[in-house]
Design an enzyme around this catalytic site. Structure first.
Site, PDB file in Angstrom:
ATOM      1  N   VAL A   7      42.153  40.902  40.129  1.00  0.00           N
ATOM      2  CA  VAL A   7      43.101  39.827  39.799  1.00  0.00           C
ATOM      3  C   VAL A   7      43.961  39.571  41.027  1.00  0.00           C
ATOM      4  O   VAL A   7      44.849  40.364  41.358  1.00  0.00           O
ATOM      5  CB  VAL A   7      43.981  40.197  38.583  1.00  0.00           C
ATOM      6  CG1 VAL A   7      44.912  39.039  38.249  1.00  0.00           C
ATOM      7  CG2 VAL A   7      43.119  40.562  37.386  1.00  0.00           C
ATOM      8  N   ASP A  96      45.350  46.314  45.777  1.00  0.00           N
ATOM      9  CA  ASP A  96      44.204  45.763  46.485  1.00  0.00           C
ATOM     10  C   ASP A  96      44.005  46.461  47.830  1.00  0.00           C
ATOM     11  O   ASP A  96      42.869  46.766  48.217  1.00  0.00           O
ATOM     12  CB  ASP A  96      44.363  44.256  46.676  1.00  0.00           C
ATOM     13  CG  ASP A  96      45.683  43.869  47.337  1.00  0.00           C
ATOM     14  OD1 ASP A  96      46.653  44.657  47.310  1.00  0.00           O
ATOM     15  OD2 ASP A  96      45.759  42.741  47.877  1.00  0.00           O
TER      16      ASP A  96
END
Length: 244
Positions: A7, A96
């Protein structure tokens, strides 16, 4: 089978893996999130695990709607990773970036590694041969640079990404494209050259949506893999299975 989901700040990306083999990948927006996830589960009913890394604003509850379909695993800063985190503020390090660092360690063992991710932001992450995460840098990506030129000036237009026709822009639009695109290229090459001053040898992994475009224009030798984060999510999942 494993469904990995990233996401991001602007888009949601996913991929289905059968062990180490990527079967299919997906890109969709936040508004159609549940509908698209349902389609993936319908197409691949053997998915047993859903692995999620999120830096965007999608809530955990949105994923929990699928907990009857698969075991859901959320990647967090406190989870198990194959490196020592030497970041001064480890709990602020983006998920991330941690996943990319983990992927670099697992895919390129025993090496110094620099991961460059081209997204809303451009992130640089360095992990040495001793599997110590040292940190890196964060800079605005292409879209943010175009938006900044438009939003903080009176007359410059808002442009979308475009490959400059020449280094010397002969119009306002071409000058903006040259400044943004060549600015990113020179920045990345400059960062790499700076790392070379301290580390004589390291592996460079370039990822993100514009990785292939940039790989052809950088002067340094790199591994370009636009799917590296999704692959790293799967590799990290497999790593946790064998080390929990």
């Amino acid at each position: 089978m494993v469904l990995t989901v990233d996401v991001g700040n602007t888009r949601i990306k996913g991929a289905v893996f059968e062990k180490d083999t990527l079967l299919e990948q997906f890109v969709f927006d936040r508004e159609n999130f549940k509908k698209n996830i349902e389609k993936i589960f319908s197409a691949y009913p053997k998915i047993s695990d859903l692995v999620v890394a999120s830096v965007g604003k999608l809530e955990k509850e949105d994923f929990l709607a699928f907990e009857k379909r698969a075991k859901i695993g959320f990647i967090t800063n406190s989870g198990l990773f194959p490196f020592q985190n030497n970041y001064a503020t480890p709990m602020t390090l983006g998920i991330d970036r941690m996943v990319l660092a983990a992927g670099a360690v697992l895919a390129y063992p025993g090496q110094n590694r620099l991961v460059i991710d081209i997204g809303t932001c451009i992130t640089y992450d360095f992990i040495n041969a001793e599997d110590q995460y040292l940190g890196g840098a964060i800079a605005p990506g292409f879209r943010l640079r175009y938006e900044a030129l438009h939003n903080f000036t009176a007359k410059l237009p808002l442009l979308t990404f475009g490959d400059p026709t020449h280094f010397i822009g002969n119009s306002t639009e071409q000058s903006i494209h040259s400044g943004v695109v060549n600015g990113v290229i020179f920045e990345i090459d400059g960062f790499i050259d700076q790392y070379k001053k301290e580390y004589s040898k390291f592996t460079i992994i370039l990822t993100g949506g514009d990785a292939d475009f940039l790989a052809k224009r950088l002067k340094n030798t790199i591994f370009a893999n636009s799917n590296f984060l999704l692959e790293s999510l799967n590799n990290l999942f497999q790593y946790k299975i064998h080390n929990d």
